[in-house]
Design an enzyme around this catalytic site. Structure first.
Site: not given
Length: 343
Positions: A45, A128, A146
């Site tokens: 991520e 996020y 996102d």
DNA sequence: TATGCGTGGAC
DNA sequence: TGTCCAAGCAT
């Protein structure tokens, strides 16, 4: 949109994801009971922030091979991590990656926290990423939003408000779909859809499992969403870089300050970058102009003129490094200038 | 809320 | 060539 419509869209997307999920190094198969290691989810991520899967994948493989656990990463040398990140961009991510790994090692005994709230406190983890890790690694029904999700929502609901001010509304709409059912697969499916079908340009509505409920599709102009405010013009800057070679295959580099542009990375010796900087060699040497390279950053464009000389300066701030290693350890703007100087 | 922060690929 | 854009975060 009614609860039944929400349910039908959810079902259609999950069916599509079951049939067409991308295979990615950090991902388990849809519905798979064994969840991916939170360390790997978190690592992916961070790397994927504003970065394509194709670009991030080799870095992910290299990092997880070299530092298989968060404790391994926490024990790494700063310079090794920064050098390994070279070329991936947004270097604050690498500094925060290391700071976060050390937080997890020191404060959580090497075990990632499993709630959105606790994840949000980690360095480099924003709303996020906290939601994504909570959902993907820990199966929590988080609202993962996102750029993909914003785009999909803006089209499904034909949201007229412009980004970025429309973000809260798009997040609210995304929240309508969050559910305890398959909380890990839902955001991944939605992001896959955004990346492959509901693309920014030329969306493939003919293949989209959600077109039956898409307001922008019904209007006939899905590509015009999300609406966006105009961007500021990109200014132009000039600079000089000085490549000092020792004649034995090494070159002089500097470590840049931790904060700001290319913070914490190695760099070439050089001037400040501005409108019309003076040509000011840092050392007495027989400098030869080697050429000018252009590099475009997010918020300005740079013409950097490379100068090269052979010599030696006894300065403790300089890092003398083999030229081949330097090319691999420098951020791209300096790699390009060094290549020009050595050509 | 606006701005600073990289890079490489698509068109 | 230029422009847009990619699983955002920190301040």
């Amino acid at each position: 949109m009614t609860a039944n419509e929400i349910k039908a869209l959810r079902s259609a997307l999950l069916d599509w994801y079951d049939a067409s999920a991308r295979t990615l190094p950090w991902r388990t198969e849809p519905g798979e009971a064994t969840r991916t290691d939170p360390y790997r989810v978190w690592m992916s991520e961070i790397m994927l922030q504003q970065t394509t899967t194709v670009h991030a994948a080799p870095y992910f493989n290299a990092f997880t091979a070299r530092w298989p656990t968060v404790s391994d990463l926490a024990a790494a040398e700063d310079a090794d991590v920064m050098a390994a990140w070279a070329g991936l961009g947004y270097y604050a991510r690498a500094r925060n990656l290391l700071a976060c790994a050390r937080m997890v090692a020191d404060e959580y005994d090497g075990v990632f926290p499993d709630t959105e709230e606790a994840l949000l406190k980690l360095k480099g983890v924003g709303s996020y990423t906290a939601a994504a890790v909570a959902a993907i690694a820990f199966g929590r029904p988080a609202n993962v939003v996102d750029g993909n999700v914003e785009r999909v929502m803006s089209r499904l609901f034909a949201v007229e408000a412009e980004l970025p001010s429309a973000r809260p509304e798009l997040k609210r709409l995304a929240g309508l779909f969050v559910s305890d059912h398959r909380p890990s697969d839902w955001p991944q499916g939605l992001m896959d859809l955004g990346a492959r079908i509901c693309r920014p340009k030329s969306p493939l509505c003919g293949e989209c499992p959600l077109s039956f409920g898409c307001a922008a599709y019904k209007q006939g102009d899905p590509q015009s969403y999300p609406r966006k405010a105009k961007k500021a013009e990109r200014p132009h800057r000039l600079g000089h870089a000085f490549v000092l070679r020792d004649g034995k295959g090494r070159v002089a580099l500097v470590t840049r300050p931790d904060k700001g542009l290319l913070g914490g990375m190695l760099g070439l010796i050089g001037s400040e970058w501005g409108g019309a900087p003076d040509y000011a060699p840092p050392f007495e040497a027989d400098w030869t102009e080697a050429g000018t390279i252009n590099h475009v950053f997010t918020h300005f464009s740079l013409d950097l003129t490379a100068h090269v000389a052979t010599g030696w300066v006894d300065d403790p701030a300089l890092v003398w490094m083999e030229e081949g290693e330097a090319l691999k350890s420098l951020p791209t703007v300096f790699r390009k200038a060094l290549e020009r100087a050595l050509a």
